[in-house]
Motif scaffolding. Structure first.
Motif, short mmCIF file in Angstrom:
data_model
loop_
_atom_site.label_atom_id
_atom_site.label_comp_id
_atom_site.label_asym_id
_atom_site.label_seq_id
_atom_site.Cartn_x
_atom_site.Cartn_y
_atom_site.Cartn_z
N LEU B 12 -8.88 25.79 14.01
CA LEU B 12 -9.49 24.47 13.60
C LEU B 12 -10.32 24.20 12.97
N LEU B 16 -9.55 22.16 9.25
CA LEU B 16 -10.55 21.48 8.77
C LEU B 16 -10.73 21.81 7.12
N SER B 19 -8.15 21.12 4.67
CA SER B 19 -7.86 19.69 4.33
C SER B 19 -8.73 18.89 3.50
N VAL B 20 -10.72 18.68 4.21
CA VAL B 20 -10.98 18.50 3.41
C VAL B 20 -11.48 18.80 1.83
N VAL B 23 -8.04 16.85 0.24
CA VAL B 23 -8.66 15.46 -0.06
C VAL B 23 -8.96 15.21 -0.86
N GLY B 24 -10.37 15.66 -1.20
CA GLY B 24 -11.80 16.15 -1.48
C GLY B 24 -11.47 16.68 -2.83
N PRO B 52 -12.83 6.67 -11.58
CA PRO B 52 -11.92 6.10 -10.05
C PRO B 52 -10.46 4.86 -11.46
N GLY B 54 -8.73 2.53 -11.35
CA GLY B 54 -8.34 1.45 -10.47
C GLY B 54 -9.86 0.75 -10.49
N ASP B 55 -10.95 0.70 -11.56
CA ASP B 55 -12.24 0.70 -10.82
C ASP B 55 -12.86 -0.98 -11.89
N GLU B 82 -9.44 12.14 -13.36
CA GLU B 82 -10.21 11.27 -13.34
C GLU B 82 -11.27 11.02 -12.48
N SER B 83 -12.42 9.87 -12.42
CA SER B 83 -13.60 10.51 -11.33
C SER B 83 -14.59 11.68 -12.02
N TYR B 207 -22.35 1.24 -11.02
CA TYR B 207 -20.99 1.49 -9.90
C TYR B 207 -21.86 1.31 -8.58
#
Lengths: 310, 375
Positions: B12, B16, B19-20, B23-24, B52, B54-55, B82-83, B207
């Motif tokens: 697990l 985890l 996945s971090v 996604v991170g 990002p 779309g800011d 981006e970012s 921001y």
């Protein structure tokens, strides 16, 4: 004129303190049961993005709030499973949750950035109460969620200190082995508290994205989750003191701007630092006065409970 | 049982962490538009954004420019990152983009400056363009627009609109770019309303919607009835709308966030510049330059006025805009006094670009202080 500026400052302070208050109340519940959850920031962010997303598609901010609460609870469930069932290191698991939540919310919210939201929580002055001079201006001219937070403080306080379940909960946080021997279901209580804590963190996030600054922006919590963790210590695990703390931290947050409008410059970095300085000061007091048990941290905080090692 | 549990835990935690990791990294996502098959001379162009896409602010305006470029020149293949934080990450991203065959790289934030300089040395055949910076090399150019011209025009609008003669300005960081904007805005306000003052509050953020909203609220509490801003979030405009007051947005048309409040917004329009630059690189006519585009290049403009702006004001702005567009007059033309009332720019004199790029004082009419470097 002068007076109205100070009133406005305190009134804005209450609003600025509300998101950290929600999150801190949740963390108090969690820590009282002996679990440290450093994932507040991540849970808040996921709550914020979920609340925004749901409100956008249902046009109902209450629905958004509800789903934010559910999302926060689900995030906390991860932490509960890791730290209670698997007895993982709670610091590591909590930090992972924060990083995970930050990334996940940024990922989910990618298309929501810069989208305006019209269905938001708007200030509703309470008839009668808002007429009270000073207090009415400061406390009763806000949105519904602020009033809910007032209610929560007393509910939580009553629950923790005046009910049997509250006593059991605190026993679990102080000495889980003894609580277990007394027939209290340690695991059930810890699970419930961690999940409830996450739900409140989710609500805190929703407050940011639906009421405070209605929009979604990546990382919009900007460290408020950590302030909430600090606030729990500052309030010495007591909901009433946490409210005073949130009010205090919130006011510090906006004080810099008010000072600037009347021509006094306080370095904003100094103000940003203040909540943590006060927290450290409180920590020192707490650790020095461990004899006065009323202010100390829950004894079993962050220690996994293992039935077999009793 | 215990052993099994250990394995489960390990599994697990690995899950985890993975996945971090997956996604991170979402923050620094890359998006490519597929080039039209069979198109002739292809060129790869990359964009690096600090926020990002779309800011609703700075990065969004650059991405609008990128989309314009793709539309105008179908043979351009763009990559977006981006970012990207203004730190060592920027160097890594720039290096990667350069080594992947991008011929032109637009680095759209001030803080990328030193990294652009470094990476550009390693890739002499790639053209780097750095927004808002000042360091150039044979293959590094800088670009920016004279945003102060649009700021001045928005100041005219604010000065006409205010009833309390107090205008609030939610300022970002105490750097010349922001100070220049405040000064130009104030000169505009003063032009139409000599009694008005511009109250400045610093947030030290680009921001942070909640902070910026609080700052706007404190200005509204201090009796300001028009709020201008420099940050990338529309939060100050939302604060003005909640109180039934007015606002001047920035970067992009912010009226969709606060339709009843936003009078207008100075907006960026990078597209034409991007097209011109990429064309020049393809034709091999590009030379390094410090481009500071005036309003007449359309790089900066005012967003459409809100319905509450009077015809009178619109006509006045149009007239002033005309003199700026024709180059007959510019904003920082003397006499200009500082906050203490001392004449800083003599009558008939114009400030030089260098002076404007190094602004560290406020003009008369600004109520506020510039935090010193120590703060």
């Amino acid at each position: 004129m002068e007076q109205s500026i100070w009133l406005a400052l305190l009134s804005t302070g209450v609003v600025a303190g509300t998101p950290i208050l929600f999150a801190a109340l949740g963390e108090i519940l969690t820590e009282r049961a002996g679990i440290l959850n450093l994932g507040v920031e991540g849970m808040m962010l996921v709550g914020a993005v979920t609340g925004f997303m749901v409100t956008m598609s249902t046009h109902n901010q209450w629905m958004g709030l509800l789903m934010a609460i559910v999302a926060g609870g689900l995030m906390a469930l991860i932490h509960a499973f890791l730290s209670i069932t698997l007895r993982a290191n709670q610091v590591v698991s909590g930090l992972a949750l924060t990083i995970f939540g930050t990334g996940l919310s940024g990922f989910l919210g990618k298309d929501l950035i810069g989208v305006p939201l019209t269905d938001t929580f708007k200030p509703i002055p309470i008839a009668g109460l808002s007429e009270i001079p000073w207090i009415g201006d400061i406390l009763f001219k806000h949105d519904a969620l602020v009033y809910i937070s007032y209610g929560l403080i007393f509910i939580l306080w009553f629950f923790l200190y005046r009910t049997k379940t509250g006593l059991e909960l605190r026993a679990v946080g102080e000495n889980p082995a003894a609580a277990d021997a007394a027939g209290i279901n340690v695991f059930a209580i810890r699970y419930a508290c961690v999940i409830a804590g996450g739900m409140l963190a989710g609500a805190a996030g929703a407050y940011l994205s639906l009421a405070y600054a209605p929009s979604w922006l990546e990382n919009m919590t900007a460290g408020r989750g950590w302030i909430a963790v600090a606030l729990v210590i500052f309030g010495t695990w007591n909901p009433l003191r946490a409210f005073l703390g949130s009010f205090f931290f919130g006011t510090i947050d906006v004080m810099g701007f008010t000072m600037q409008t009347i021509g006094i410059q306080i370095p904003s970095f100094f103000l940003k630092m203040l909540p943590y300085i006060f927290t450290i000061a409180v920590l020192i007091v707490v650790t020095r006065e461990t004899k006065t048990r009323r202010v100390a941290s829950p004894e079993a905080l962050s220690i996994p409970y293992n039935r077999e090692e009793r | 049982m215990k052993l099994k549990r250990k394995y489960l835990f390990m599994f697990l935690s690995i899950l985890l962490i993975l996945s971090v990791a997956v996604v991170g990294c979402g923050g620094g996502k890359q998006a490519s538009n597929a080039p039209a098959a069979g198109s002739g001379d292809k060129i790869k162009v990359a964009f690096v954004y600090v926020g990002p896409v779309g800011d609703a602010g700075w990065s969004y305006s650059h991405d609008q420019g990128r989309q314009y470029l793709v539309k105008e020149m179908p043979n351009v293949e763009t990559t977006v990152v981006e970012s990207v934080p203004e730190g060592a990450d920027a160097e890594r991203v720039l290096t990667e983009l350069a080594s992947k065959g991008n011929k032109v790289i637009f680095a759209t934030s001030f803080g990328y400056m030193d990294y652009v300089e470094k990476v550009a040395k390693k890739f002499p055949e790639v053209v780097f363009l750095h927004a808002t910076g000042f360091k150039t090399a044979n293959n590094v150019g800088t670009y920016f627009g004279r945003e102060y011209q649009a700021r001045y025009l928005s100041g005219l609008v604010a000065g006409k609109q205010t009833q309390t003669n107090l205008i609030g300005y939610v300022a970002a960081m105490p750097i010349p770019e922001v100070i220049r904007g405040i000064n130009a805005f104030t000169l505009g306000v003063k032009e139409v309303n000599p009694k008005a003052t511009v109250k400045v509050v610093w947030t030290n953020t680009w921001y942070d919607p909640a902070k910026e909203k609080d700052a706007a609220k404190s200005l509204l509490d201090a009796n300001c009835d028009v709020i201008a801003q420099h940050q990338d979030t529309p939060a100050p405009m939302q604060a003005a709308e909640e109180r039934g007051k007015f606002g001047i947005g920035y970067n992009t048309d912010m009226s969709k966030f606060a339709p009843k409040a936003v009078l207008t917004s100075p907006v960026w329009n990078w597209g034409p510049y991007y097209v011109k630059t990429v064309k020049a690189v393809m034709d091999k006519t590009w030379k390094t330059e410090q481009y500071w585009g005036p309003m007449s290049d359309n790089i900066i403009d005012l967003a459409p006025f809100g319905p509450m702006v009077s015809e009178d004001t619109k006509a006045l702005v149009a007239k002033k805009k005309d003199t700026i567009m024709k180059g007959q007059w510019d904003v920082f033309t003397g006499p200009i006094k500082d906050q203490q009332g001392q004449v800083k720019v003599q009558e008939g004199q114009k400030m030089t670009d260098k002076e404007m790029l190094g602004f560290d004082w406020f003009v008369q009419g600004v109520d506020g202080a510039i935090p010193s470097a120590k703060q």
